[in-house]
Motif scaffolding. Structure first.
Motif, PDB file in Angstrom:
ATOM      1  N   PHE A  84      -9.278  -0.760  -5.700  1.00  0.00           N
ATOM      2  CA  PHE A  84      -8.283   0.278  -5.440  1.00  0.00           C
ATOM      3  C   PHE A  84      -8.774   1.610  -6.015  1.00  0.00           C
ATOM      4  N   THR A  85      -8.172   2.693  -5.531  1.00  0.00           N
ATOM      5  CA  THR A  85      -8.484   4.011  -6.074  1.00  0.00           C
ATOM      6  C   THR A  85      -7.192   4.769  -6.344  1.00  0.00           C
ATOM      7  N   ASN A  86      -7.351   5.969  -6.921  1.00  0.00           N
ATOM      8  CA  ASN A  86      -6.180   6.796  -7.219  1.00  0.00           C
ATOM      9  C   ASN A  86      -5.867   7.712  -6.044  1.00  0.00           C
ATOM     10  N   THR A  87      -4.609   8.150  -5.945  1.00  0.00           N
ATOM     11  CA  THR A  87      -4.172   8.921  -4.770  1.00  0.00           C
ATOM     12  C   THR A  87      -3.908  10.395  -5.080  1.00  0.00           C
ATOM     13  N   LYS A  88      -4.103  10.805  -6.366  1.00  0.00           N
ATOM     14  CA  LYS A  88      -3.884  12.219  -6.691  1.00  0.00           C
ATOM     15  C   LYS A  88      -4.750  12.614  -7.881  1.00  0.00           C
ATOM     16  N   GLN A 142      -4.887  11.699 -12.574  1.00  0.00           N
ATOM     17  CA  GLN A 142      -4.162  10.429 -12.664  1.00  0.00           C
ATOM     18  C   GLN A 142      -4.932   9.474 -13.573  1.00  0.00           C
ATOM     19  N   LYS A 182      -8.727  13.006  -7.454  1.00  0.00           N
ATOM     20  CA  LYS A 182      -8.232  12.194  -6.355  1.00  0.00           C
ATOM     21  C   LYS A 182      -9.368  11.377  -5.727  1.00  0.00           C
ATOM     22  N   ASN A 183      -9.109  10.068  -5.537  1.00  0.00           N
ATOM     23  CA  ASN A 183     -10.033   9.112  -4.916  1.00  0.00           C
ATOM     24  C   ASN A 183     -11.309   8.882  -5.729  1.00  0.00           C
ATOM     25  N   ASP A 194       0.837  -1.194   0.000  1.00  0.00           N
ATOM     26  CA  ASP A 194       0.000   0.000   0.000  1.00  0.00           C
ATOM     27  C   ASP A 194       0.878   1.252   0.000  1.00  0.00           C
ATOM     28  N   ASP A 195       0.252   2.431   0.044  1.00  0.00           N
ATOM     29  CA  ASP A 195       1.011   3.685  -0.037  1.00  0.00           C
ATOM     30  C   ASP A 195       1.975   3.878   1.123  1.00  0.00           C
ATOM     31  N   GLU A 196       1.736   3.185   2.231  1.00  0.00           N
ATOM     32  CA  GLU A 196       2.599   3.324   3.399  1.00  0.00           C
ATOM     33  C   GLU A 196       3.634   2.216   3.498  1.00  0.00           C
ATOM     34  N   ILE A 217      -2.360   3.486 -12.820  1.00  0.00           N
ATOM     35  CA  ILE A 217      -2.178   2.889 -11.492  1.00  0.00           C
ATOM     36  C   ILE A 217      -1.035   1.878 -11.578  1.00  0.00           C
TER      37      ILE A 217
END
Length: 473
Positions: free
Chosen positions: A380-384, A387, A418-419, A357-359, A390
Motif C-alpha cells: 500500500f501507499t499513502n494518498t496525501k 502523511q 504523496k504516493n 480501498d479509497d473508493e 495509514i
C-alpha cells in the motif's frame, strides 16, 4: 489439565478423557444464565428453572450475540455478551473440580473473526487459556474417526443456534477440510420461534387472547414449543397443554392445542428449504459417509431430507449427536497433553478477508477456502503529502454481507510525500483461524503491529474485576 469444551447455544459440555458430570448428574449443562441478585448468578439447570417466573433476569442463546457488540441490562447494570458467556465457562470450570490450565474450545466453522474473538474474550474473562479454537464439525470428525482411515465424510452439525456443513477427508491421521458452509444464524431455536408464532397466532385467532404481550406466558410457550418439536421427532402428532396461562372473561384460560408433522412441515417450509440449499452448496457425490451432529439434528425431517439428496450414501446413526463434539474436543486436548498420538488438522477459512480501498471497494487479500495457518502480503501507499499514518479498514465477506473487523492504524517514524510510501501489509491467519495484521515500511525496514480501533470486541471496555465478583452457582 487441558479440557475440551463444547460451548453451545443451547447446552454446553466439558471433557477430557471422559465427559464431566454436573451437580445434577448430567453431562449436559444448559447455556442459561440467571441473575439472582447483584452478587450471584445461577448457570445451567438452576437458571433454567427460573425461566417461568423471572424471564426478565434470564439470558438465553448468548452464543449468537458474541462478537456483535450486544449488551444486556440486568439489575440496572450493563453486561456485554462476552461477559455473560464467561459465566457459563466459569460454571463448566467449577464442574471439573480440578485445576484447569488450558482449554480446547469448539466454535461453529462458519463463525467469522469477530465471533471467534468473542469466544476467546469470554473464555479469557473466565480465566481460561485457550490453546485451540476447534471448529465443531472437525471436533465431531475427531470424535468419530480418530482411528478411521481413507474416508470422505460430510458432517452436518445442526445445533440450537448454528448450522455447519463440512466436507472432510480423513487419511493417515490427517483431518483435511475440503469445503465448509452453513449459517451462524440458523438452528433449532429458529424452529422454536416458528412454533411459538404459530401458537400465538392460533390462540389469538381462536380465542382473541394475545399471549405475546405477557413475558411469563411467552417463556412458557418457548419451553413447550421446544418439547413439542422434540416430540414430533418420535410421534406423528402431539398436544401442547399449558394450564392457567392466561385469563379469558375473568376465568383461567388453559391452552390445549394439537400439532402434527404436516403442520410443522408447513410452517417450517422456508427454513427447511434454506437447509437443503445450504447442504447442496457444500456436498457432492464423492462422500463416503454422513454424520449428524447437534441436538437439533434429531428433527424428524432432516434425515429424510438428506436421504432424498443422497439416497445411496451411508448415514452414521450410532453416535450421540449432543456429545460427539465435546468427545472430539476432549480427544484433541489429550493430543496436546501428549497422551494420544498426534493428528494433523487442515482447516479452511470460511469467509474472505480484505480491505476497503479509497473508493469503497472490497479488495480481497485472504480468499475463502484457503487452509490455515496462512498469510498474504499486499503493498500500500499513502494518498496525501505529510502523511505518517495509514489506516486500513478491514472487512470479512460473509456471503453477501460485509463484516467490519475494525480499523487498523499504523503510525510510522517518517512523513511521506504523496504516493512515496511502500508499506507491506501482511494478513496472517493463526492456528485458531483468527486474523493478525502487521505492516512494514519497505523503505526504512520499520515494522509495526496494527492498533485496532472500532472493533466489535473491545477488551479494554470489559471490567474483569466487576465480573469476577459474581459468585457462580
Amino acid at each position: 489439565m487441558i479440557v475440551g469444551i463444547d460451548f453451545g447455544t443451547t447446552n454446553s459440555l466439558i471433557a477430557n478423557s471422559e465427559i464431566f458430570i454436573n451437580e445434577r448428574g448430567s453431562r449436559i449443562t444448559p447455556s442459561i444464565v440467571f441473575f439472582r441478585n447483584n452478587n450471584e448468578v445461577l448457570v445451567g439447570d438452576l437458571a433454567k428453572s427460573q425461566m417461568y417466573i423471572r424471564p426478565d433476569k434470564v439470558i438465553l442463546n448468548v452464543k449468537r450475540d458474541l462478537g456483535k457488540g450486544k449488551e444486556y441490562i440486568i439489575n440496572n447494570e450493563k453486561f456485554k455478551a462476552e461477559e455473560i458467556a464467561s459465566f457459563i465457562f466459569k460454571k463448566l470450570k467449577n464442574i471439573v473440580n480440578e485445576e484447569i490450565s488450558s482449554a480446547v474450545i469448539t466454535v461453529p466453522a462458519y463463525f467469522d473473526d469477530n465471533q471467534r474473538n468473542g469466544v476467546l474474550e469470554a473464555a479469557s474473562i473466565a480465566g481460561l487459556d485457550v490453546v485451540k479454537l476447534l471448529n465443531e464439525p472437525v471436533a465431531a470428525a475427531i470424535g468419530y474417526g480418530i482411528n478411521i482411515e481413507n474416508k470422505k465424510i460430510l458432517v452436518l452439525d445442526f445445533g440450537g443456534g448454528t448450522f455447519d456443513i463440512t466436507l472432510m477427508e480423513i487419511k493417515d491421521d490427517v483431518f483435511n477440510v475440503l469445503k465448509t458452509g452453513g449459517s451462524s444464524e440458523l438452528g433449532g431455536i429458529d424452529f422454536d420461534n416458528i412454533l411459538v408464532n404459530w401458537i400465538v397466532n392460533t390462540v389469538k385467532e381462536k380465542d382473541g387472547i394475545d399471549l405475546n404481550v405477557d413475558p411469563v406466558a411467552l417463556q412458557q410457550l418457548y419451553i413447550h414449543a421446544e418439547n413439542a418439536k422434540i416430540d414430533l421427532s418420535v410421534v406423528e402428532n402431539t398436544d401442547i397443554i399449558i394450564p392457567y396461562i392466561a385469563t379469558l372473561n375473568n376465568r383461567p384460560y388453559h391452552l390445549n392445542l394439537n400439532i402434527n408433522r404436516d403442520i410443522f412441515l408447513s410452517i417450517s417450509k422456508g427454513l427447511i428449504e434454506k437447509i437443503e440449499k445450504l447442504i447442496l452448496e457444500v456436498a457432492n457425490e464423492e462422500i463416503d459417509e454422513i454424520i449428524f451432529v447437534g441436538g437439533s439434528s434429531r428433527l424428524f425431517f432432516l434425515k429424510e431430507l438428506v436421504k432424498k439428496i443422497f439416497p445411496d450414501k451411508k448415514i452414521i446413526s450410532d453416535l450421540n449427536p449432543e456429545e460427539i463434539v465435546v468427545k472430539g474436543a476432549g480427544l484433541y486436548a489429550q493430543v496436546l497433553e501428549g497422551k494420544i498420538n498426534n493428528i494433523l488438522l487442515r482447516d479452511i477459512l470460511p469467509h474472505s478477508l480484505g480491505v476497503l480501498d479509497d473508493e469503497g471497494n472490497f479488495i480481497e487479500i485472504l480468499k475463502s477456502g484457503i487452509h490455515y495457518p496462512s498469510s498474504e502480503t499486499e503493498i500500500f501507499t499513502n494518498t496525501k503529502d505529510n502523511q505518517d499514518t495509514i489506516i486500513i479498514k478491514v472487512l470479512q465477506k460473509k456471503n453477501d454481507e460485509m463484516i467490519n473487523l475494525g480499523d487498523f492504524e499504523f503510525k510510522f517514524s517518517k512523513k511521506w510525500k504523496k504516493n512515496e510510501a511502500r508499506i507491506a501489509v501482511n494478513f496472517s491467519l493463526n492456528i485458531n483461524g483468527l486474523l493478525e495484521i502487521t505492516a512494514e515500511d519497505l523503505n526504512t525496514g520499520q515494522s509495526l503491529k496494527g492498533k485496532i480501533t472500532n472493533a466489535m470486541v473491545n477488551r479494554k471496555s470489559i471490567n474483569k474485576d466487576f465480573i469476577n465478583n459474581y459468585k457462580i452457582i
